[in-house]
Structures are given as structure tokens and as C-alpha cells.
Design a protein around this motif. Structure first.
Motif, PDB file in Angstrom:
ATOM      1  N   THR A 257       9.455  -4.264   9.397  1.00 38.44           N
ATOM      2  CA  THR A 257       8.057  -4.521   9.121  1.00 38.44           C
ATOM      3  C   THR A 257       7.236  -4.142   8.098  1.00 38.44           C
ATOM      4  N   ASN A 258       8.099  -3.691   6.958  1.00 39.01           N
ATOM      5  CA  ASN A 258       7.789  -3.501   5.780  1.00 39.01           C
ATOM      6  C   ASN A 258       8.499  -4.300   4.779  1.00 39.01           C
ATOM      7  N   PRO A 259       7.790  -4.370   3.467  1.00 42.71           N
ATOM      8  CA  PRO A 259       8.819  -5.236   2.195  1.00 42.71           C
ATOM      9  C   PRO A 259      10.048  -4.239   2.308  1.00 42.71           C
ATOM     10  N   PHE A 260      11.359  -4.811   1.856  1.00 44.07           N
ATOM     11  CA  PHE A 260      12.498  -4.161   1.879  1.00 44.07           C
ATOM     12  C   PHE A 260      13.390  -4.771   0.747  1.00 44.07           C
ATOM     13  N   ASP A 261      14.313  -3.944   0.296  1.00 45.33           N
ATOM     14  CA  ASP A 261      15.331  -4.418  -0.503  1.00 45.33           C
ATOM     15  C   ASP A 261      16.768  -4.309   0.389  1.00 45.33           C
ATOM     16  N   LEU A 262      17.600  -4.920  -0.215  1.00 44.32           N
ATOM     17  CA  LEU A 262      19.119  -4.961   0.721  1.00 44.32           C
ATOM     18  C   LEU A 262      19.865  -4.492  -0.410  1.00 44.32           C
ATOM     19  N   PHE A 263      20.793  -3.274  -0.063  1.00 44.42           N
ATOM     20  CA  PHE A 263      21.911  -2.752  -0.856  1.00 44.42           C
ATOM     21  C   PHE A 263      23.247  -3.091  -0.342  1.00 44.42           C
ATOM     22  N   LEU A 264      24.097  -3.422  -0.845  1.00 43.94           N
ATOM     23  CA  LEU A 264      25.785  -3.032  -0.543  1.00 43.94           C
ATOM     24  C   LEU A 264      25.899  -1.726  -1.114  1.00 43.94           C
ATOM     25  N   ASP A 265      25.793  -0.701   0.122  1.00 40.07           N
ATOM     26  CA  ASP A 265      25.923   0.586  -0.396  1.00 40.07           C
ATOM     27  C   ASP A 265      27.508   1.171  -0.404  1.00 40.07           C
TER      28      ASP A 265
ATOM     29  N   ILE B  68      19.016  -1.195   4.340  1.00 45.50           N
ATOM     30  CA  ILE B  68      17.933  -1.675   4.110  1.00 45.50           C
ATOM     31  C   ILE B  68      16.920  -0.835   4.003  1.00 45.50           C
ATOM     32  N   ASP B  69      16.373  -0.787   2.617  1.00 42.32           N
ATOM     33  CA  ASP B  69      15.418   0.315   2.297  1.00 42.32           C
ATOM     34  C   ASP B  69      14.084  -0.465   2.301  1.00 42.32           C
ATOM     35  N   GLU B  70      12.833   0.581   2.433  1.00 41.34           N
ATOM     36  CA  GLU B  70      11.775  -0.075   2.041  1.00 41.34           C
ATOM     37  C   GLU B  70      11.524  -0.311   0.625  1.00 41.34           C
ATOM     38  N   SER B  71      10.888  -1.304   0.277  1.00 42.74           N
ATOM     39  CA  SER B  71      10.811  -1.740  -1.185  1.00 42.74           C
ATOM     40  C   SER B  71      10.067  -0.875  -1.999  1.00 42.74           C
TER      41      SER B  71
END
Length: 209
Positions: A68-76, A178-181
Motif C-alpha cells: 500500500t506504500n511506495p517501496f524498494d525491492l532488494f536482493l537481501d 520489500i521495504d517502504e521507499s
């Protein structure tokens, strides 16, 4: 409160603001994962962690999620199994589709065509990831990096995250986050820091009078 105490309090407040502006795990809702090919698992948490684990190839799987919020995608994280079959410059493919954008489904991982032979909805363009030092002529090979996103500033919505591997490594685990941007919070944080600066400047002026 003295000017010195006030400045210390404001400095502490600014530090708290900076910490709160750092990316936070996004809250996501998910659909059941789908294994299209091979043997493996996909697990996810409501706080935004998604893990693909495969024990044979070819392997293809995906998970649909809503955020529901803008996000960034990481390969952790990315770890090749100790008994996996491997080869030189091994890569796997990550696929991200936005499912509810204007015009319908949109592929966001567009670096290469290494997933052209993937089954079903995963077929097509993809980004590559692998172990450090891996080089491929097709394009960039991303390494696990908890600080730098694979994709940043993505809009709220419903997405399909998939992994495809048609050869080696034959066993591996890839963890995505998946983190909030960060792009969603800087204006408020910057404004508060600016106000704090004015307060400090005002205090210094009054102290000098």
C-alpha cells in the motif's frame, strides 16, 4: 531551557528523524505462491521478506503480493547450496511484474531476455543475479546487497515476483526484501530539520543580544 540544552535536544530529535527516514520493512499481503517448474519452495512474511529456495533445475516460481506504500525491492541474500551443480558465471533470473498498472500487467525487470524460455507468466525479460564476480555478456549481474535496491521507488499496487533458473546453480536460496521507499519520507524529514535549524539560529541570535 538554556540554549545549550535546547540545541542538544534538537540534535537528538534530528537523529531520531534521520533514523525514522531510513527504509522500513513494508507491510504486504500475499497470494499463495506458485511453482511452475522444478522442486522448491517460496515463503513470505507480512513484513516484506520473500525467499525462494530450489533444490533442482529447471526451477520457476512466483509470488503475487500487494503493498500500500511506495517501496524498494532488494536482493537481501543469495546462497548456493554446498552440493549444488555449478558452472562458470552461473546466473539466475528475477522477474517483477506490476499487475494493476495503467494498461494492465507491466514487466519492470527489463535488463535481458534470459527468461525467454521460462514457463507461463514468467517468460520474457528479466534481471540477472548471481554470486560476486559473476560476469555475463548479456548485461549486469546483480549481487546480494542489503543497502542498494534492485528496483527503487515503485508505486503501491499488486505485483508478481518470480525467480527462474534453467541450469546452474542447481540448488540455491534467494532472499528478497520489500521495504517502504526512502522517496516516500524525505520531504517531511527535511522540513523538520529545516525548522530545527531556524530554532537553533533564533536561539543563537537571542543569546548574542
Amino acid at each position: 531551557m538554556s540554549f545549550t540544552h535546547r540545541s542538544r535536544a534538537l540534535t537528538a530529535a534530528i537523529a531520531v528523524i534521520a533514523l525514522s527516514a531510513a527504509s522500513a520493512h513494508a507491510s504486504i499481503s500475499t497470494q499463495p505462491s506458485v511453482i511452475l517448474d522444478g522442486d522448491g519452495t517460496v515463503s513470505a512474511s507480512s513484513s516484506g521478506s520473500v525467499t525462494f529456495n530450489w533444490i533442482e533445475t529447471p526451477f520457476a516460481a512466483y509470488l503475487e503480493f500487494t503493498v500500500t506504500n511506495p517501496f524498494d525491492l532488494f536482493l537481501d541474500s543469495f546462497m548456493v547450496g554446498s552440493t549444488a551443480s555449478t558452472g562458470p558465471n552461473d546466473i539466475s533470473a528475477v522477474i517483477l511484474d506490476q499487475l494493476d498498472g495503467m494498461g494492465g500487467s507491466t514487466r519492470l525487470t527489463t535488463d535481458t531476455n534470459v527468461a525467454n524460455s521460462a514457463p507461463g507468466v514468467l517468460a520474457g525479460q528479466a534481471n540477472m543475479f548471481g554470486e560476486p564476480g559473476t560476469v555475463r555478456s548479456e548485461g549486469v549481474v546483480y549481487n546480494a546487497d542489503s543497502a542498494t535496491p534492485l528496483l527503487a521507488g515503485l508505486a503501491p499496487g499488486t505485483y508478481r515476483l518470480g525467480v527462474y533458473d534453467n541450469g546452474t546453480p542447481s540448488m540455491a536460496t534467494a532472499g528478497f526484501r520489500i521495504d517502504e521507499s526512502l522517496a516516500a519520507v524525505p520531504e517531511a524529514a527535511s522540513s523538520l530539520v529545516w525548522i530545527a535549524g531556524l530554532v537553533l539560529a533564533g536561539g543563537a541570535t537571542r543569546r548574542g543580544c
